[in-house]
Scaffold this motif. Structure first.
Motif, mmCIF file in Angstrom:
data_model
loop_
_atom_site.group_PDB
_atom_site.id
_atom_site.type_symbol
_atom_site.label_atom_id
_atom_site.label_comp_id
_atom_site.label_asym_id
_atom_site.label_seq_id
_atom_site.Cartn_x
_atom_site.Cartn_y
_atom_site.Cartn_z
ATOM 1 N N LEU A 107 -0.181 55.217 22.742
ATOM 2 C CA LEU A 107 -0.632 53.887 22.224
ATOM 3 C C LEU A 107 -1.772 53.548 23.123
ATOM 4 O O LEU A 107 -1.336 53.606 24.420
ATOM 5 N N VAL A 108 -2.879 52.934 22.785
ATOM 6 C CA VAL A 108 -3.774 52.203 23.453
ATOM 7 C C VAL A 108 -3.519 50.731 23.353
ATOM 8 O O VAL A 108 -3.575 50.219 22.277
ATOM 9 N N CYS A 109 -3.350 49.940 24.422
ATOM 10 C CA CYS A 109 -2.867 48.584 24.496
ATOM 11 C C CYS A 109 -3.825 47.821 25.206
ATOM 12 O O CYS A 109 -4.509 47.950 26.294
ATOM 13 N N GLU A 110 -3.989 46.669 24.608
ATOM 14 C CA GLU A 110 -4.956 45.581 25.304
ATOM 15 C C GLU A 110 -4.088 44.160 25.465
ATOM 16 O O GLU A 110 -3.727 43.619 24.589
ATOM 17 N N ARG A 111 -4.334 43.881 26.753
ATOM 18 C CA ARG A 111 -3.880 42.542 27.071
ATOM 19 C C ARG A 111 -4.940 41.493 26.715
ATOM 20 O O ARG A 111 -6.182 41.590 26.846
ATOM 21 N N SER A 112 -4.457 40.064 26.149
ATOM 22 C CA SER A 112 -5.184 39.122 26.260
ATOM 23 C C SER A 112 -5.631 38.901 27.447
ATOM 24 O O SER A 112 -4.825 38.334 28.321
ATOM 25 N N ILE A 113 -7.085 38.346 27.725
ATOM 26 C CA ILE A 113 -7.513 37.952 29.023
ATOM 27 C C ILE A 113 -6.967 36.544 29.087
ATOM 28 O O ILE A 113 -7.136 36.162 30.502
ATOM 29 N N TYR A 114 -6.404 36.018 28.107
ATOM 30 C CA TYR A 114 -5.765 34.454 28.593
ATOM 31 C C TYR A 114 -4.251 34.634 28.993
ATOM 32 O O TYR A 114 -3.770 33.669 29.429
ATOM 33 N N LEU A 115 -3.604 35.803 28.760
ATOM 34 C CA LEU A 115 -2.485 36.052 29.165
ATOM 35 C C LEU A 115 -2.164 36.834 30.454
ATOM 36 O O LEU A 115 -0.988 37.041 31.142
ATOM 37 N N LEU A 116 -3.487 37.268 31.209
ATOM 38 C CA LEU A 116 -3.279 38.079 32.587
ATOM 39 C C LEU A 116 -2.803 37.009 33.574
ATOM 40 O O LEU A 116 -3.198 36.242 33.761
ATOM 41 N N LYS A 117 -1.824 37.423 33.987
ATOM 42 C CA LYS A 117 -1.077 36.919 35.267
ATOM 43 C C LYS A 117 -1.757 36.903 36.568
ATOM 44 O O LYS A 117 -1.821 36.134 37.453
ATOM 45 N N GLU A 118 -2.005 38.386 36.731
ATOM 46 C CA GLU A 118 -2.620 38.706 38.086
ATOM 47 C C GLU A 118 -3.902 39.016 37.980
ATOM 48 O O GLU A 118 -4.411 39.740 37.083
ATOM 49 N N ARG A 119 -4.935 38.712 39.137
ATOM 50 C CA ARG A 119 -6.373 39.258 38.721
ATOM 51 C C ARG A 119 -6.626 40.844 38.962
ATOM 52 O O ARG A 119 -7.524 41.338 38.335
ATOM 53 N N ASP A 120 -5.484 41.417 39.572
ATOM 54 C CA ASP A 120 -5.679 43.102 39.609
ATOM 55 C C ASP A 120 -4.882 43.566 38.529
ATOM 56 O O ASP A 120 -4.384 44.654 38.625
ATOM 57 N N GLU A 121 -4.569 43.014 37.610
ATOM 58 C CA GLU A 121 -3.607 43.558 36.660
ATOM 59 C C GLU A 121 -4.526 44.109 35.507
ATOM 60 O O GLU A 121 -5.701 43.195 35.009
ATOM 61 N N PRO A 122 -4.449 45.294 35.213
ATOM 62 C CA PRO A 122 -5.444 45.970 34.137
ATOM 63 C C PRO A 122 -5.300 45.398 32.953
ATOM 64 O O PRO A 122 -4.366 45.059 32.389
ATOM 65 N N ARG A 123 -6.466 45.149 32.113
ATOM 66 C CA ARG A 123 -6.747 44.461 31.003
ATOM 67 C C ARG A 123 -6.201 45.550 29.823
ATOM 68 O O ARG A 123 -5.541 45.177 28.896
ATOM 69 N N THR A 124 -6.243 46.748 29.950
ATOM 70 C CA THR A 124 -5.954 47.628 29.032
ATOM 71 C C THR A 124 -5.206 48.901 29.739
ATOM 72 O O THR A 124 -5.291 49.153 30.824
ATOM 73 N N TYR A 125 -4.176 49.433 29.062
ATOM 74 C CA TYR A 125 -3.481 50.517 29.658
ATOM 75 C C TYR A 125 -2.885 51.323 28.338
ATOM 76 O O TYR A 125 -3.088 51.134 27.208
ATOM 77 N N LEU A 126 -2.389 52.473 28.450
ATOM 78 C CA LEU A 126 -1.619 53.510 27.595
ATOM 79 C C LEU A 126 -0.240 53.170 27.723
ATOM 80 O O LEU A 126 0.293 52.928 28.966
ATOM 81 N N LEU A 127 0.526 53.304 26.638
ATOM 82 C CA LEU A 127 1.897 53.618 26.528
ATOM 83 C C LEU A 127 2.405 55.052 25.896
ATOM 84 O O LEU A 127 1.536 55.602 25.092
#
Length: 354
Positions: A107-127
């Motif tokens: 799966l290709v996953c995308e986090r909402s930029i408004y829900l990112l908790k850490e600045r070094d947290e990737p915006r997108t990732y795979l599962l």
């Protein structure tokens, strides 16, 4: 007793007597066209969700999956007659998916930029799953490029895969997804679609009329020429062999190539809706879908495109075919439509003989 001759009993008919009235001719033509169109049709399937569905994938005419916003993950074992809601692997948006078999999927996953908790947290990732979706393992593709946004992933049967997206971001794996490295491409535009014939030959398309081709697995890329249409936003591409391909995009644009992507020529789609996906089954027959429930079809390589009824006005984002007679498209509001031959009524003499 005199007998009448056949000629006197049955007067000679002039060929003009067999000519149909113009109105009757038009009626018969329309009836034939209707019957031909009724041989196959698109119909709505019940997805059981209102999530915006971004992708659909089938292993065969029965087994398939669809994914969308807020971690929506659906599966079917009967070609979409019934869709089951699977446990959400994440609350993030699911943009793309791929299953190599019943057990192994991505799966290709995308986090909402408004829900990112850490600045070094990737915006997108795979599962990745190895048990048919019972459990999922997170894979960080972009490493330290935390702002890189991925939208699609393409996999081949030889263990190669590519994930791509915003600002020309492109990552590849040679070991089935265990490790990923970034590749360079000659563009900073958003990459939205792609197609790979094998582990070496592939194409990527995107904004700014971007069309790229590789013959060495992405080590080097060559830009194609799309004359006079620099503002076109390509969203998808489909190739049937190393020479013949089609790309679709904004404002109903369709382009074709016969030289492997070096040069592209415009085709007349007869629609102005944005087209989001395209799939050619061979060098003649192809389909494309887009906004406003648009579905267009060609049987002559794109020389003529015909708009087909889809049964929906919702945007259709992704298209998938397992054969010439079985396909699906998904989109906004949990929309899933299925393409299949229409059921033909039995002749009177065969009814009751099942």
């Amino acid at each position: 007793m005199k007998y009448k001759t056949l000629q006197s009993e049955f007067p000679r008919f002039h060929p003009s007597a067999f000519r149909l009235h113009p109105c009757l001719s038009l009626l018969l033509i329309g009836l034939c066209a209707t019957l031909a169109q009724a041989s196959s049709t698109w119909s709505r399937q019940q997805s059981g969700t209102m999530a915006w569905l971004h992708a659909v994938y089938f292993l065969n005419q029965n087994r398939g999956w669809a994914v969308g916003g807020n971690g929506a993950l659906l599966s079917t074992k009967d070609g979409g007659v019934t869709w089951a809601t699977m446990r959400r692997p994440t609350e993030d948006a699911l943009l793309d998916l791929y299953f190599a078999d019943e057990s192994n999927g991505w799966l290709v996953c995308e986090r909402s930029i408004y829900l990112l908790k850490e600045r070094d947290e990737p915006r997108t990732y795979l599962l990745n799953t190895k048990d048919g979706g019972a459990t999922w393992r997170r894979v960080n593709v972009t490493a330290k490029d935390v702002d890189a946004r991925l939208v699609r992933a393409l996999f081949t049967t030889e263990g190669r895969a590519w994930a791509f997206g915003e600002a020309g971001a492109l990552y590849t794996t040679r070991d089935g997804g265990a490790s990923w490295v970034r590749q360079r491409v000659p563009t900073q535009h958003l990459l939205l679609g792609g197609a790979f014939l094998n582990r070496e030959e592939g194409w990527l398309v995107g904004a700014g009329a971007t069309v790229l081709q590789t013959a060495d697995g992405g080590e080097t890329w060559r830009a194609g020429t799309v004359m006079g249409f620099r503002s076109v936003r390509f969203t998808a591409v489909s190739f049937v062999d190393r020479w013949r391909g089609w790309a679709v995009g904004s404002a109903g644009r369709v382009f074709a190539t016969t030289d492997g992507g070096r040069n592209w020529r415009a085709q007349e789609s007869r629609v102005t809706a944005n087209l989001y996906d395209v799939k050619f089954l061979d060098a003649s027959e192809g389909w494309a879908v887009g906004s406003e429930g648009t579905v267009i079809h060609t049987t002559d390589g794109g020389q003529h495109w015909v708009m087909e009824p889809s049964g929906t006005e919702h945007p259709l984002e992704r298209l998938f075919f397992v054969s010439r007679e079985r396909g699906w498209a998904v989109g906004f509001g949990g929309t899933i439509i299925s393409y299949a031959p229409a059921a033909r009524p039995l002749a009177p003499e065969l009814r009751g003989r099942r």
